[in-house]
Structure formats: C-alpha cells, structure tokens
Design a protein around this motif. Sequence first.
Motif, PDB file in Angstrom:
ATOM      1  N   GLY A  42       0.699  -1.317  -0.152  1.00  0.00           N
ATOM      2  CA  GLY A  42      -0.083   0.338   0.107  1.00  0.00           C
ATOM      3  C   GLY A  42       0.686   1.099  -0.181  1.00  0.00           C
ATOM      4  N   ARG A  43       2.162   1.246  -0.299  1.00  0.00           N
ATOM      5  CA  ARG A  43       2.358   2.217  -0.033  1.00  0.00           C
ATOM      6  C   ARG A  43       3.117   3.014  -2.168  1.00  0.00           C
ATOM      7  NH1 ARG A  43       8.078   0.272   1.202  1.00  0.00           N
ATOM      8  NH2 ARG A  43       8.781   2.223   1.915  1.00  0.00           N
ATOM      9  N   LEU A  44       2.112   3.079  -2.534  1.00  0.00           N
ATOM     10  CA  LEU A  44       2.218   3.877  -4.454  1.00  0.00           C
ATOM     11  C   LEU A  44       3.496   5.099  -3.865  1.00  0.00           C
ATOM     12  CD1 LEU A  44      -1.259   4.624  -5.432  1.00  0.00           C
ATOM     13  CD2 LEU A  44       0.057   3.319  -5.864  1.00  0.00           C
TER      14      LEU A  44
ATOM     15  N   ASN B 297       6.555   5.294  -2.679  1.00  0.00           N
ATOM     16  CA  ASN B 297       7.097   4.027  -2.801  1.00  0.00           C
ATOM     17  C   ASN B 297       7.647   3.666  -4.009  1.00  0.00           C
ATOM     18  OD1 ASN B 297      10.014   3.705  -1.159  1.00  0.00           O
ATOM     19  ND2 ASN B 297       9.249   1.704  -1.286  1.00  0.00           N
ATOM     20  N   ALA B 298       6.894   2.716  -4.570  1.00  0.00           N
ATOM     21  CA  ALA B 298       6.564   1.988  -6.056  1.00  0.00           C
ATOM     22  C   ALA B 298       6.823   2.722  -6.836  1.00  0.00           C
ATOM     23  CB  ALA B 298       4.764   1.265  -5.961  1.00  0.00           C
ATOM     24  N   LEU B 299       6.497   4.096  -6.941  1.00  0.00           N
ATOM     25  CA  LEU B 299       6.400   5.184  -8.400  1.00  0.00           C
ATOM     26  C   LEU B 299       8.254   5.582  -7.610  1.00  0.00           C
ATOM     27  CD1 LEU B 299       5.603   6.891 -10.115  1.00  0.00           C
ATOM     28  CD2 LEU B 299       5.474   9.160  -8.780  1.00  0.00           C
ATOM     29  N   ALA B 300       8.578   5.447  -6.665  1.00  0.00           N
ATOM     30  CA  ALA B 300       9.914   5.892  -6.735  1.00  0.00           C
ATOM     31  C   ALA B 300      11.186   4.490  -7.578  1.00  0.00           C
ATOM     32  CB  ALA B 300      10.431   6.149  -4.796  1.00  0.00           C
ATOM     33  N   TRP B 301      10.691   3.251  -6.645  1.00  0.00           N
ATOM     34  CA  TRP B 301      11.252   1.788  -7.771  1.00  0.00           C
ATOM     35  C   TRP B 301      11.315   1.862  -8.933  1.00  0.00           C
ATOM     36  CZ3 TRP B 301      15.569  -0.200  -5.650  1.00  0.00           C
ATOM     37  CH2 TRP B 301      15.554  -0.036  -4.600  1.00  0.00           C
ATOM     38  N   ALA B 302       9.356   2.422  -9.561  1.00  0.00           N
ATOM     39  CA  ALA B 302       9.872   2.507 -11.098  1.00  0.00           C
ATOM     40  C   ALA B 302      10.157   3.670 -11.942  1.00  0.00           C
ATOM     41  CB  ALA B 302       8.132   3.156 -11.252  1.00  0.00           C
ATOM     42  N   LEU B 303      10.499   4.894 -10.963  1.00  0.00           N
ATOM     43  CA  LEU B 303      11.142   5.756 -11.817  1.00  0.00           C
ATOM     44  C   LEU B 303      12.554   5.356 -11.671  1.00  0.00           C
ATOM     45  CD1 LEU B 303       9.441   8.914  -9.746  1.00  0.00           C
ATOM     46  CD2 LEU B 303       9.640   8.427 -12.721  1.00  0.00           C
ATOM     47  N   LYS B 304      13.123   4.764 -10.764  1.00  0.00           N
ATOM     48  CA  LYS B 304      14.702   3.997 -10.886  1.00  0.00           C
ATOM     49  C   LYS B 304      14.832   2.537 -12.319  1.00  0.00           C
ATOM     50  CE  LYS B 304      16.573   4.370  -6.461  1.00  0.00           C
ATOM     51  NZ  LYS B 304      17.910   3.828  -5.833  1.00  0.00           N
TER      52      LYS B 304
ATOM     53  N   ILE C  45       1.727   3.160 -12.442  1.00  0.00           N
ATOM     54  CA  ILE C  45       1.173   3.084 -11.268  1.00  0.00           C
ATOM     55  C   ILE C  45       0.867   5.223 -11.088  1.00  0.00           C
ATOM     56  CG2 ILE C  45       3.083   4.326  -8.841  1.00  0.00           C
ATOM     57  CD1 ILE C  45       4.680   1.897  -9.871  1.00  0.00           C
ATOM     58  N   ALA C  46       1.252   5.802 -11.592  1.00  0.00           N
ATOM     59  CA  ALA C  46       0.363   6.861 -12.379  1.00  0.00           C
ATOM     60  C   ALA C  46      -1.049   7.193 -12.030  1.00  0.00           C
ATOM     61  CB  ALA C  46       0.648   7.898 -13.210  1.00  0.00           C
ATOM     62  N   ASP C  47      -1.111   5.728 -13.132  1.00  0.00           N
ATOM     63  CA  ASP C  47      -3.033   5.687 -12.831  1.00  0.00           C
ATOM     64  C   ASP C  47      -3.588   5.106 -11.560  1.00  0.00           C
ATOM     65  OD1 ASP C  47      -4.166   5.958 -15.174  1.00  0.00           O
ATOM     66  OD2 ASP C  47      -2.992   4.380 -16.406  1.00  0.00           O
ATOM     67  N   GLN C  48      -2.702   4.911 -10.855  1.00  0.00           N
ATOM     68  CA  GLN C  48      -3.086   4.060  -9.123  1.00  0.00           C
ATOM     69  C   GLN C  48      -3.435   5.367  -8.790  1.00  0.00           C
ATOM     70  OE1 GLN C  48      -4.102   1.098  -8.372  1.00  0.00           O
ATOM     71  NE2 GLN C  48      -3.682   0.423 -10.970  1.00  0.00           N
ATOM     72  N   PHE C  49      -2.730   6.172  -8.697  1.00  0.00           N
ATOM     73  CA  PHE C  49      -2.985   7.796  -7.785  1.00  0.00           C
ATOM     74  C   PHE C  49      -4.084   8.090  -8.155  1.00  0.00           C
ATOM     75  CE2 PHE C  49       2.225   7.659  -7.177  1.00  0.00           C
ATOM     76  CZ  PHE C  49       1.790   7.999  -5.406  1.00  0.00           C
ATOM     77  N   LEU C  50      -3.851   8.567  -9.725  1.00  0.00           N
ATOM     78  CA  LEU C  50      -5.355   8.833 -10.338  1.00  0.00           C
ATOM     79  C   LEU C  50      -6.311   8.535  -9.827  1.00  0.00           C
ATOM     80  CD1 LEU C  50      -4.200  10.524 -13.877  1.00  0.00           C
ATOM     81  CD2 LEU C  50      -3.969  11.419 -12.267  1.00  0.00           C
ATOM     82  N   LYS C  51      -6.447   7.055  -9.755  1.00  0.00           N
ATOM     83  CA  LYS C  51      -7.744   6.878 -10.021  1.00  0.00           C
ATOM     84  C   LYS C  51      -8.129   6.543  -8.611  1.00  0.00           C
ATOM     85  CE  LYS C  51      -8.228   3.286 -13.406  1.00  0.00           C
ATOM     86  NZ  LYS C  51      -7.308   2.150 -14.498  1.00  0.00           N
ATOM     87  N   ARG C  52      -7.016   6.614  -7.176  1.00  0.00           N
ATOM     88  CA  ARG C  52      -7.645   6.559  -5.875  1.00  0.00           C
ATOM     89  C   ARG C  52      -7.783   7.740  -5.437  1.00  0.00           C
ATOM     90  NH1 ARG C  52      -3.533   3.126  -2.876  1.00  0.00           N
ATOM     91  NH2 ARG C  52      -4.115   4.412  -1.144  1.00  0.00           N
TER      92      ARG C  52
ATOM     93  N   GLY D 298     -10.633  11.272  -3.874  1.00  0.00           N
ATOM     94  CA  GLY D 298     -10.864  12.150  -3.715  1.00  0.00           C
ATOM     95  C   GLY D 298      -9.707  12.733  -3.370  1.00  0.00           C
ATOM     96  N   GLU D 299      -9.018  12.706  -2.691  1.00  0.00           N
ATOM     97  CA  GLU D 299      -7.780  12.972  -2.150  1.00  0.00           C
ATOM     98  C   GLU D 299      -6.540  12.039  -2.507  1.00  0.00           C
ATOM     99  OE1 GLU D 299      -5.969  12.791   2.840  1.00  0.00           O
ATOM    100  OE2 GLU D 299      -8.604  12.089   2.112  1.00  0.00           O
ATOM    101  N   LEU D 300      -5.386  13.380  -2.917  1.00  0.00           N
ATOM    102  CA  LEU D 300      -4.597  12.803  -3.398  1.00  0.00           C
ATOM    103  C   LEU D 300      -3.322  13.019  -2.420  1.00  0.00           C
ATOM    104  CD1 LEU D 300      -2.732  15.698  -6.815  1.00  0.00           C
ATOM    105  CD2 LEU D 300      -3.710  12.833  -6.402  1.00  0.00           C
ATOM    106  N   ASP D 301      -2.823  10.994  -2.462  1.00  0.00           N
ATOM    107  CA  ASP D 301      -1.733  10.803  -2.137  1.00  0.00           C
ATOM    108  C   ASP D 301       0.176  11.138  -1.941  1.00  0.00           C
ATOM    109  OD1 ASP D 301      -3.461   9.205  -0.541  1.00  0.00           O
ATOM    110  OD2 ASP D 301      -3.500   8.097  -2.126  1.00  0.00           O
ATOM    111  N   CYS D 302       0.900  11.336  -1.015  1.00  0.00           N
ATOM    112  CA  CYS D 302       1.749  11.093  -1.263  1.00  0.00           C
ATOM    113  C   CYS D 302       2.853  12.633  -2.029  1.00  0.00           C
ATOM    114  CB  CYS D 302       3.027  10.211  -1.844  1.00  0.00           C
ATOM    115  SG  CYS D 302       2.443   8.395  -1.418  1.00  0.00           S
ATOM    116  N   ARG D 303       1.691  13.224  -1.568  1.00  0.00           N
ATOM    117  CA  ARG D 303       2.183  15.046  -2.168  1.00  0.00           C
ATOM    118  C   ARG D 303       3.257  15.218  -1.992  1.00  0.00           C
ATOM    119  NH1 ARG D 303      -3.174  18.160  -2.527  1.00  0.00           N
ATOM    120  NH2 ARG D 303      -1.899  19.755  -2.430  1.00  0.00           N
ATOM    121  N   ASP D 304       4.034  14.935  -1.138  1.00  0.00           N
ATOM    122  CA  ASP D 304       4.980  15.195  -0.760  1.00  0.00           C
ATOM    123  C   ASP D 304       6.155  14.932  -2.023  1.00  0.00           C
ATOM    124  OD1 ASP D 304       4.865  12.428  -0.077  1.00  0.00           O
ATOM    125  OD2 ASP D 304       6.782  12.805   1.678  1.00  0.00           O
TER     126      ASP D 304
END
Lengths: 346, 632
Positions: free
Chosen positions: B472-474, B476-483, B493-500, B505-511
């Motif tokens: 459930g750590r999108l 971190n998953a994105l960080a590894w995908a970028l690697k 993964i970006a799709d997962q963010f948008l679908k969530r 109605g909330e964007l995860d991992c804004r930082d």
Amino acid sequence: MSENVQGTFVSEKISKIRWKHEDFEDATNFITGSWDDPVNKVTHWIFQMNDDGESYPAVVSSYAILGDVTEIKFISKDFFVLSTSIGTVRLLQIHENPYSQFKEHMSWEFIHKFDNTNDYASCTGLSTFEQDIVSVGEDGRINLLTAGQKQPVRSINDADSCSIYCIDFLRHNEILTGNLRGHMKVWDLRNDQDLPATTFMLSDQSKTEATSIAHHPTQRHIVVAGGGDGSLTVWDLRHNTYPMSQLNAHAKAVSEILFHPDRPENLFTCSTSGELWHWNNTQHSKLSLDPTNTHWLNTIGTNGKVNVTSLCNAMHKPINSIDIDRSTLLFGCDNEAIYVVRNITV
Amino acid sequence: MDENDSPPTIDIPNVPKHLRITGNWVNSNRIGIYKKLAKGSSEKYDPTVYILRPEIILFSPQLRKLVNESNGVFLSIQKIKSVSGDVRPELLKHSKQYRSILRACIESLQDICGRCLSDKKESLENFLTIFYQIECVWHLIEILYVDVVPGDVVLPQLLEWIRFHFPSRELVAVKILAQKTIGADLEYPNYWEAVIGCALHGKLDLVRALLALHSKADHPAFVMAENVLKTMPIYNVYGGYSIDGFTTCWKRWQLELCSNLNSKAFIVDTNLEMIMKLIAGEQDMLWQFSQYTDAWYELLAAKLFYTCPCCKQPELSLHANNISKRWQANRPSDNAIRAVMESNLHHVIKEIQYMGDNGWFAAHLVDLLYACGKLKILDRDQVEVSNQLHESLILEYGNTLMGHHSLWQCGASYLIHCPVQGLARLEILLQSLPMGSEARVNKILDIARDNKMDHIVTSICKIQGLKSMKQGRLGNALAWALKAQDSGFITYIADQFLKRYAEYGELDCRDLLENLGFCMMASDRLTFLGKYCEFHQMYSIGEFKEAASLLVSLLVSNLTPKYFWSILLSDAIPLLEAKDVILSSSDCFELLRCVEAHGDDLKFQNKIEIFRLAVARNLARALSLEGCQVEH
C-alpha cells in the motif's frame, strides 16, 4: 595494502563499527554489527597484544540479533542503541561486572512496520541527542524515543511516502531526514503538525537516494550528505537550503560520512565502491582570519585548499562503516573483515 | 569423472518400497523430493517435501575466513593478468599468499579443535585433513610450476617441501641436541629414529651432530662415518661446477663409501651400518626404513638425494611412479602428488576435485596456473581445452558461493571473471537471490549495474515497486518505478494515483509528487499527475490564475485519461464562478469544446448543466472585460 592498515577476517559482513570512546586515553574497545546472516551479531572487541608485540582485535563477547544490524550509536560511555532490519530498536549496555557481556535494557519491538500488511519494515537508521533517540525506516515513519521509556514519545507515521534512508539530530528540537528520492526534510519537533519545516533536494540534476548525513561537530548548522551516486553535498542551514557546495566524489554510493570529533577540519567518507577517503583542511589554519568568512567545506570543490587522500587501496567489496578515535580509524567491509588504520595525520 | 564411479545414495525416510518419489530443483544446489502417488492409489497423500542439498564445508564459520581472504588474492591475480611483462615473480608472491591463508586457516582450525567438544571435533578434524593435504599439494605445485627452479634441478626444493610438511623427527632431533648429553643413544629410546628421520630428509648436519652425541662417538667407525658425511658432495647450482663434474665427484665418493661398507667398517653398530647403506644408495635399505616415513614422497626425496641428486623435473615421474606403486599409495592427495610429478595436470585437477573442499582448491589453483601460462590441458581428441576448464571450475565455485545468504557478493566476483558464461550465469543467479531490505537490494543492484545488466536492474526495481504496491505504499512504488525507468510501469502507478483520487477525492503522497522535477517526463500519465498535483498546490495557496492556466493546459494537452475528464471539468467550475474573471474567452471556448467531446461521462451528468451555465456566465464576463481592455 599499506603498512599501517591491518585487517582481521571475522566470518561475517560488517554493517556497523563503532569505537567505545574513553575519556582521557586512547580507545581500545569497539563494537561491530553484522548483516546478511540468518542470525546476526553485535560483537564487543578489544585490542590485545600477541606474543610478537603486535596489537590485534580479540572478541570479548557477542550478542545475537535478529535481522541485520543497520545502525549503532553510543549514548553514553557504555550504553548504545542499535537498530535492525526487522524494525526493532534496542538499548544495550556493555556490562563489565562480573564478566564482560551485553545487557539489554530496553527494546522497542517492531516500531517500524507496514500498516497495510502488518509486516515489519527495516529500521534504516537512528540518531541520538543525549538520551533522545530518533529512528527512521522503510515505512517512512519517524519514531521519537527516549532511553528510559518503553512507549515511543511520538511517531510521525506518514513522515515520508518513500523509504527514509538516513537521519541526523541537528539540535535538540530539530532533525533532518533523507529518503530514497533524495528529498531532505527538516523537522521541527516542537511543531505538533506532522509536516516538515522545510523540504529540499539532495541534488536537482540526478534523483538519487540520500544515503548518509553528518553535521559538523561544533557548527551543527553545517550539514554534509552523501548520495547513492557517490556525491557529497554541503549545506549551511542557517542561510538557506541551497547547497553551499556539491561535488561528485566516490564512484558509487557514499555509505558513511564522519567528522573527526575533536578535529572537525578532518572529514572521512567511505563508499560502496570500496574507497575510504580522508578530506583534510589542516593547512588552512584556524587562526588566520578568513576575510570572506566562508567555511572550508564551502569551497571544498572549487579550490585546492582541501587535501583528499585515500587511506587504503580500494577494497573489492563495499566499505559499510567507519569510526575514528584520535588517530586510529576502524572500518568494516563486506569482505567479512574489519580493518584498523593507525597513525592518521589529523 | 570415471565411468565406474558409484553415485552417492541417500535414503529418504518414511517412504514405503512401492511408492515412487520425484524431485524438482529448488535452486542451483537444492533439490526438493516428494512422494508421488500412483493413480487410483488408496494411500493417504503425504505433503512432506524433503530438501536435499550438498554439504558445503566452506560455509562453516571457521572456513568463511578462507573464502573471503582468498577472494581478495584471486581478484588481485585478475588485475595482474592484464599487466604485460614478466608477472611470474608477482604470481609466486600470490601463490605464497594463498598458502599462508591456508596455513592461517589450518592454525585457527587446530586452535578451535583443541578447545571444542567431541561432537564437533570430528568435522573439524576432517577439515584439518582436507586443508592440510591441499597445502601440501599446493606447495609442491608452486615449486614445480610457479617458481623458477635454477638449472631445473628440483631436489633442493623437494627436500625443503618434505621437511616443511614432516617436521616431527627433526623436532625430536633438535630436542635431543639441545640437551647435549653424551651417550644420547642410551638416554633417548627414539635416538636412532631421529637419526634415520634426519638422514631420510637429507639433514646431514643434524645426523652428524646426533652421531657426535653417541656413546661410542670416539670409535673409529663413527669417526669414519663423520668423515664420509662431511665429505659428501651436495649439488648446488651456484657451486661453480657442471652437473657432469659434480656427478663424477659424487660417484667417486659413493664408491669409496661402498668399499668401506664391503670391508665391514661400520659393523660395530648395526644402526650405523644401516644408515651408511642408505647413504650409499642401497635400495633395500631405503625400503627397510619406509616404516619411519609417513608418505611415499618422503621416501622418494631420500631416494633422489642418495641415488640421483641432480634429478631434473622430467626424470621425476619415473622415480615417483616406482616408489608410489610399491608403497601402494592411493589417497586423493597421493594420487594428486604423483600426477604433479608426472606433469599430468589434467589428472592433478581431477584428483584434487575429490578432496572434498567444494572446489576451492581446484578453482584457485587452476586460475593461478592459467595466469602463469602453465595450464595446457588436452582432451581426448587432443584439442586444447584449458580455457574451458579454467572457466568451468571458477564458474562452479562462484555458483556454489552464490547459494549462500552472505557470500553471494564473493561468488559474484568469481562469475564476473568467467569471460564466456560468467555474466549469463550471474544474470540468472542475481535474479534468484532473496531480496530482503532495501539496503540489500541496493547492493544487488550495484552488482547488476557494474556489469551493465540494465534489464536486471529494471526487473529488480519493478519487483520492489510491486512489493511496495502490495504494502500500500504507492509513493515508494513510484520511486522504484522511476529507478527502473520503465515508462509502462510508471504509467500504471500514476494511473493508480489518479484512480484513487477519482474514488476518494484525495491525492496521496503529495510530498513526493510535488517534488518530481524533471522525472515527471518519464511518462505522459506521470506528467499529467504531476501537473494536476501542481494545480492543487496552486489552488490551495490561492494562486487561482496560475491554477486556472494549469488546468486549461491540462485540458488541451490531450494527456487526460478517460476516467479523469469529469474531474477536470468539475475542477473548472469554481474557477469559472470566482469573483474575479480568471478564465479568458478563449479558455472558455476550450472548456466548451472539451465538454462537448468528453462531457458524456455518467458521473458528470448531474454537473453538466451547472458547467455550461458557469462557462456561459464566465464567457459573458470575460468578453466584456476583454472588450474593455481592447478599447484602452
């Protein structure tokens, strides 16, 4: 290998090595932590003389640790805190009476875990300020602990959405974390909101992980961080979060950065590439008043005032940890050996 | 391997005779065994799986030192190989390093063996025998193949080798000599044994010193013996005479000794006479003394010393064969040593593989000989196979180490140095390593990167990404995908963010999303996500103008996923209804175009009227404002 480097094979990969400093004399004892074995160990060593009058490290006692040892920090003369890859932090003591052994005083079990799956998460690092301990992990959590209390003082659960790799206590109320993406975050612990005071980047060009942080022993606002690409970045956090200097140093990830505690014009760095470097600015006398008032680390990359020397031939395996006591440096390596470098000019 | 070798048999417990078993490889050195039921069998199914793996002694804590330390020497030899010029002296130094590592290992084993309990003692003693034999064989090979023997006369080095490995009788001799008692033969029951031992090892100075302590040392026979021993010519390359000259001189001396023997000059003491017969080169006496030796090669050295002191390497095999055959020696180390003397390296390598050290010896020795240019192995068809043999031994050794939870880094450094198959093997094994903490993963990645295995890097990073997603750590998953730099995975993964976002109605991992920087360009979907996040950032700090232009650029960018249109369009409504005119007339036309094209989403149906109305109102305000601005 140069003459002043002595190696001892210990049959385990060393992840951390730390001197047990003494007040008025040279340290003779140190501890090591191992990794990558099914059951790892923290081991207490002492330098002894053999029949030929050579000093060599001998095991005093060892203590089994589940998971990899990921950090060891002394909080007093014989008390130290260690973190493990199964998300546990332990407070141990080197107990001398009646015979030397480790005594566990506190254990914060599984304070780093993934909430969704309830799996443990690796506690990647910790930092201490007197009796206060702050730990970070792959779960992106920051835990504030204090030596005498079983319950964490505070947990910042979603401190980071990526794994945090390194942590440093800057002041009693301020910590700095670095994560997998090279995001550096300053946290003001007086603030109740779980949000960082500032966020800045390790490097704008390459998005590499922050692997190690160290602050200057006397000027705590001067901070050096190492990157997964072997780069070193220096900040003066009083002014702004734009790096004072940035340079490509090692060929691979920086594994540890260490200021000489008594002579902070000496900096030591080691790397996954097997390199061990000594950055020295002693010729730049402290007494001479520098009109520009810039710190030596400020100009580290640009002028030739800083000497960089290699303390040993490059190892063929990663060097994971270093520690220095006066002129004697210890380092632990993935070739299952510990090394001592004597008579370093500091 | 020989055809008549019997394969090892292992009994699987609790398996009745009529059942069949079957097996599957778990990894490169583990095999899983389980029972197989015949069709229609009434037998109850037994889910037990037995895992078989070879015992690898190198993994025991006492021997891990040897593995790691020798790895350093191995890697240093690989560096020498690339240097031109005479590398032989350097290689000799490395050979000695290997031996000193072996010595250190043997010493520490002896140390532990002395302190430990009986149940462990057996295996430690077993290790000791193995490594003692290895050191012995290695030493001989070093003399005959790595070192340059002056004049090719190998006897002095052979004697040194023997003395080094069988020191016990010389130690007794030194002990006796230290006491300096006259009549030592009466005092010490092992006096003659010591004398004979020293004579067999060619330590003539010790023999003379011992004889001088004999109770009858003043007897003419002993005086004569002392004389004979003193005048015995010893070959020395730097002695200033040729081999022929030496041989004549030596033959003369030997003849004189024989005539003395024939005239019974030494009859006063049988032991003395026997020793003098040995020194005169009598074969029978040599065999009589064989009870005082521990190995056939001890006898060989004595034979050469007294009958053929100028023996050269090629002649060695004949003598070696004679002695070892009569001795009936057939331990692996005996066979290996005989083969070394016969210069049959192929056979040597075959024998040392039976020594039970899991290939440590064979791999390192062959590598050293290969570096020396001494490895010439021909197969049955007389084709040179040295390269293949060298590679296969190192490959196997590296492969074994890769199976260990901690020594895999060490194993990898062997595989890297196998030019043909090494990298392919490493590729497979790296992927089969258990992952563990990210610190470990980074070290695995490091090896893959070093060897330019980009696809392995990508695949490991993706595995980490998937693992993070499961936790459930999108972010971190994105960080590894970028690697991993895999745009397909990043899009996913970006799709997962948008679908969530669409759902909650909330964007995860804004930082993370707010600090993507140029990495945002890694995939279109991520660019969209990053920009959308930026829109929210602007909106929340009240920079509506900035937010609006971001929104419009998102709308016209054509990057919007289908399910996200309704959200984008809804986001525009508050901006359209703002007190100030934020969106221009042309922006409004764009919005209208978009709602015509994409506004048919069911989720948007209840808002579409409001949207149109808002656009119309904003358009009116914008047009009149723009009209005013033009006039001025």
